[in-house]
Design a protein around this motif. Structure first.
Motif, short mmCIF file in Angstrom:
data_model
loop_
_atom_site.label_atom_id
_atom_site.label_comp_id
_atom_site.label_asym_id
_atom_site.label_seq_id
_atom_site.Cartn_x
_atom_site.Cartn_y
_atom_site.Cartn_z
N ALA A 46 50.31 64.63 -23.17
CA ALA A 46 51.40 64.54 -24.15
C ALA A 46 52.58 65.39 -23.73
O ALA A 46 53.73 65.09 -24.07
CB ALA A 46 50.90 64.98 -25.52
N ALA A 57 40.47 65.89 -26.23
CA ALA A 57 41.58 66.63 -26.83
C ALA A 57 42.38 67.38 -25.78
O ALA A 57 43.62 67.43 -25.84
CB ALA A 57 41.05 67.61 -27.88
N ARG A 58 41.70 67.95 -24.79
CA ARG A 58 42.41 68.71 -23.75
C ARG A 58 43.23 67.78 -22.87
O ARG A 58 44.36 68.11 -22.49
CB ARG A 58 41.41 69.49 -22.91
N GLN A 85 44.42 64.85 -23.78
CA GLN A 85 45.51 64.33 -24.59
C GLN A 85 46.64 65.34 -24.71
O GLN A 85 47.82 64.99 -24.60
CB GLN A 85 44.99 63.95 -25.98
N ALA A 86 46.30 66.61 -24.91
CA ALA A 86 47.33 67.64 -24.99
C ALA A 86 48.06 67.80 -23.67
O ALA A 86 49.28 68.01 -23.65
CB ALA A 86 46.69 68.97 -25.40
N HIS A 87 47.33 67.67 -22.57
CA HIS A 87 47.97 67.81 -21.26
C HIS A 87 48.94 66.66 -20.99
O HIS A 87 50.07 66.88 -20.54
CB HIS A 87 46.90 67.86 -20.18
#
Length: 363
Positions: free
Chosen positions: A319, A312-313, A315-317
């Motif tokens: 994105a 998740a971390r 992917q957020a970075h």
């Protein structure tokens, strides 16, 4: 001697000079300690010389100060020898450790890479996690693994895996054959474990057949969870063999996905396999970055006890970045973010980012 001058005669503070000599041992060289003691003796003698009579306490203090000065000089010289030996041993240890886990280059052949490593033992440069990269006739081969246990006690097994990988990667044509060679090396280590005791255990006595406590238990087994990677030449793909390790992540196009692989038993348990493990091949698009890591990353906890959500971390970075994430950028983010999430890491940590370089267009 200011206190002696401003206080009544029946007060005597000359004995405090001995404390200054003892404290000098911690900060000065032997010569500095000797000078401190000598100056103290001179100051005490000159101060008492201006008095009408010199009492036995002053003479006793001078003798005690002189003796303490001599002993402090000897103690300081011993401290310097011990520190010099410790620095020499530490330098040798660092050289050996860096020879095992060599710093990653920015690029090997057609593969860009970056990574970071942190041992659970603050006094050691290496722990139970491992990695290695080799340029071979079959492509760029990589291993990322985690030895059972943690800390410096795992160094013997780590050394066996890395040395075997570096040799066999150049000779074995397939990843299953490479893994089989490491399995054999670990089996030999296990069979000879009574001849080569653990670093922290000291000498071992042979197991007694009449003492069940000396019997080999499942905890004594040597095994390593690992993932073996191969980037073939002139191909934008990766071959993966998963031997019980953490799932790979593929970062690209603003997303982080799990790479599907065929799981198998860890290295060192090859004799328990019913059939030889198979590799899986995955195509990689331009800009895709492959992340291999140990469980020290995903099992890092914050103050509330929550595990680090790696996928998740990442992917957020990614994105929030319009451009493809390069390996050094991914690792820089991961290292900073993991430190913020879990200030106190209790396990060895390794993370490696790998990105094939697109072939140059024909002119």
């Amino acid at each position: 001697m200011f206190l002696d001058q401003v206080t009544p005669p029946y007060y005597f503070f000359g004995t405090l000079l001995t404390a200054s000599v003892v404290l000098a041992v911690l900060a000065y060289t032997p010569l500095g300690v000797a000078c401190t003691g000598t100056v103290g003796c001179l100051v005490l003698a000159l101060t008492e010389a201006f008095k009408d009579n010199v009492g036995p306490l002053t003479i006793t203090t001078l003798i005690v100060l002189a003796v303490i000065t001599v002993l402090s000089v000897a103690l300081c010289a011993l401290r310097f020898r011990i520190e010099k030996r410790f620095r020499r041993v530490q330098t040798v240890a660092e050289v050996v450790q860096l020879a095992l886990l060599r710093p990653l280059p920015a690029q090997v052949g057609p593969v860009r890479m970056a990574g970071f490593y942190r041992a659970a033992d603050d006094e050691a440069l290496i722990g139970g996690d491992l990695y290695s990269v080799r340029r071979t006739p079959f492509g760029i081969r990589v291993i990322v693994g985690d030895v059972r246990g943690k800390g410096i006690d795992t160094t013997q097994t780590l050394t066996t895996v890395l040395s075997t990988f570096r040799e066999a990667a150049l000779l074995q044509p397939t990843l299953p054959q490479l893994a089989d060679r490491i399995d054999t090396a670990l089996k030999l280590d296990r069979d000879n474990s009574d001849l080569y005791p653990s670093i922290s255990d000291g000498p071992r006595v042979p197991a007694s057949p009449n003492d069940p406590e000396d019997a080999v238990t499942p905890e004594d087994e040597l095994f390593v969870t690992a993932v073996l990677l191969e980037f073939p030449p002139h191909s934008h793909e990766v071959r993966v063999m998963d031997r019980g390790h953490q799932p790979l992540l593929l970062v690209g196009s603003g997303d982080a996905t799990v790479v599907e692989t065929e799981h198998s038993l860890p290295l060192g348990m090859g004799d328990l396999l019913a059939e030889q493990p198979r590799t899986t091949t995955h195509a990689m698009r331009p800009g895709d970055t492959l992340i291999a890591y140990s469980d020290g990353v995903t099992e890092a906890r914050d103050r509330a006890g929550a595990f680090y959500p790696l996928r998740a971390r990442l992917q957020a970075h990614c994105a929030g970045s319009p451009q493809p994430c390069f390996p050094d950028e991914v690792i820089d983010f991961l290292q900073r973010d993991l430190a913020r999430w879990a200030p106190a890491l209790t396990d060895d940590v390794v993370a490696i980012a790998l990105q094939p370089v697109p072939p140059a267009p024909d002119m």
